[in-house]
Design a protein around this motif. Structure first.
Motif, mmCIF file in Angstrom:
data_model
loop_
_atom_site.group_PDB
_atom_site.id
_atom_site.type_symbol
_atom_site.label_atom_id
_atom_site.label_comp_id
_atom_site.label_asym_id
_atom_site.label_seq_id
_atom_site.Cartn_x
_atom_site.Cartn_y
_atom_site.Cartn_z
ATOM 1 N N MET A 1 4.308 -8.587 5.136
ATOM 2 C CA MET A 1 3.897 -7.610 4.160
ATOM 3 C C MET A 1 3.209 -8.331 3.002
ATOM 4 O O MET A 1 3.739 -9.291 2.459
ATOM 5 C CB MET A 1 5.118 -6.831 3.678
ATOM 6 N N LYS A 2 2.047 -7.860 2.652
ATOM 7 C CA LYS A 2 1.312 -8.424 1.529
ATOM 8 C C LYS A 2 1.807 -7.781 0.230
ATOM 9 O O LYS A 2 1.890 -6.551 0.138
ATOM 10 C CB LYS A 2 -0.183 -8.142 1.706
ATOM 11 N N PRO A 3 2.195 -8.582 -0.790
ATOM 12 C CA PRO A 3 2.670 -8.015 -2.055
ATOM 13 C C PRO A 3 1.615 -7.116 -2.704
ATOM 14 O O PRO A 3 0.422 -7.381 -2.614
ATOM 15 C CB PRO A 3 2.939 -9.237 -2.923
ATOM 16 N N PHE A 4 2.095 -6.053 -3.342
ATOM 17 C CA PHE A 4 1.190 -5.150 -4.055
ATOM 18 C C PHE A 4 1.878 -4.577 -5.284
ATOM 19 O O PHE A 4 3.102 -4.536 -5.359
ATOM 20 C CB PHE A 4 0.709 -4.016 -3.138
ATOM 21 N N LYS A 5 1.081 -4.176 -6.267
ATOM 22 C CA LYS A 5 1.591 -3.604 -7.507
ATOM 23 C C LYS A 5 1.547 -2.085 -7.436
ATOM 24 O O LYS A 5 0.630 -1.514 -6.865
ATOM 25 C CB LYS A 5 0.772 -4.094 -8.700
ATOM 26 N N THR A 6 2.570 -1.464 -8.028
ATOM 27 C CA THR A 6 2.654 -0.009 -8.092
ATOM 28 C C THR A 6 3.582 0.363 -9.241
ATOM 29 O O THR A 6 4.158 -0.500 -9.897
ATOM 30 C CB THR A 6 3.157 0.576 -6.744
ATOM 31 N N MET A 7 3.749 1.638 -9.461
ATOM 32 C CA MET A 7 4.640 2.124 -10.507
ATOM 33 C C MET A 7 5.981 2.522 -9.888
ATOM 34 O O MET A 7 6.047 2.928 -8.726
ATOM 35 C CB MET A 7 4.029 3.327 -11.223
ATOM 36 N N ALA A 8 7.059 2.373 -10.687
ATOM 37 C CA ALA A 8 8.394 2.724 -10.209
ATOM 38 C C ALA A 8 9.257 3.193 -11.367
ATOM 39 O O ALA A 8 9.003 2.850 -12.527
ATOM 40 C CB ALA A 8 9.052 1.521 -9.545
ATOM 41 N N HIS A 9 10.285 3.958 -11.030
ATOM 42 C CA HIS A 9 11.314 4.321 -11.994
ATOM 43 C C HIS A 9 12.228 3.105 -12.131
ATOM 44 O O HIS A 9 12.733 2.598 -11.127
ATOM 45 C CB HIS A 9 12.119 5.522 -11.509
ATOM 46 N N ILE A 10 12.477 2.651 -13.362
ATOM 47 C CA ILE A 10 13.254 1.440 -13.610
ATOM 48 C C ILE A 10 14.624 1.822 -14.167
ATOM 49 O O ILE A 10 14.710 2.564 -15.152
ATOM 50 C CB ILE A 10 12.530 0.502 -14.599
ATOM 51 N N ASN A 11 15.690 1.301 -13.567
ATOM 52 C CA ASN A 11 17.050 1.633 -13.977
ATOM 53 C C ASN A 11 17.320 1.268 -15.438
ATOM 54 O O ASN A 11 17.887 2.060 -16.182
ATOM 55 C CB ASN A 11 18.057 0.937 -13.061
ATOM 56 N N SER A 12 16.941 0.066 -15.872
ATOM 57 C CA SER A 12 17.226 -0.364 -17.245
ATOM 58 C C SER A 12 16.438 0.416 -18.289
ATOM 59 O O SER A 12 16.772 0.386 -19.467
ATOM 60 C CB SER A 12 16.952 -1.858 -17.407
#
Length: 65
Positions: A1-12
């Motif tokens: 799998m090639k790393p990629f950037k995206t948006m996510a909900h962050i717990n902290s």
């Protein structure tokens, strides 16, 4: 799998969105990912119903050996 950037909900951040880098999906049969957020490797899941990632940078930290 090639790393990629995206948006996510962050717990902290209380579920607020921030940019992560998806690094790996260890098991193709599970919905778990290894991601990096703010220099920390942690676990994440992808919710197919809303098409969003949820990264756990509090309890899901992955320590380097």
């Amino acid at each position: 799998m090639k790393p990629f950037k995206t948006m996510a909900h962050i717990n902290s951040l209380g579920g607020k969105m921030a940019e992560i880098t998806v690094l790996d999906k260890p098991n193709e049969n599970e919905n778990k990912y290894i991601v990096e957020y703010s220099g920390v490797k942690c676990s994440a899941i992808f919710n197919w119903f809303v098409c969003e990632y949820y990264a756990d940078d509090i309890y899901g930290i992955i320590k380097e050996i």
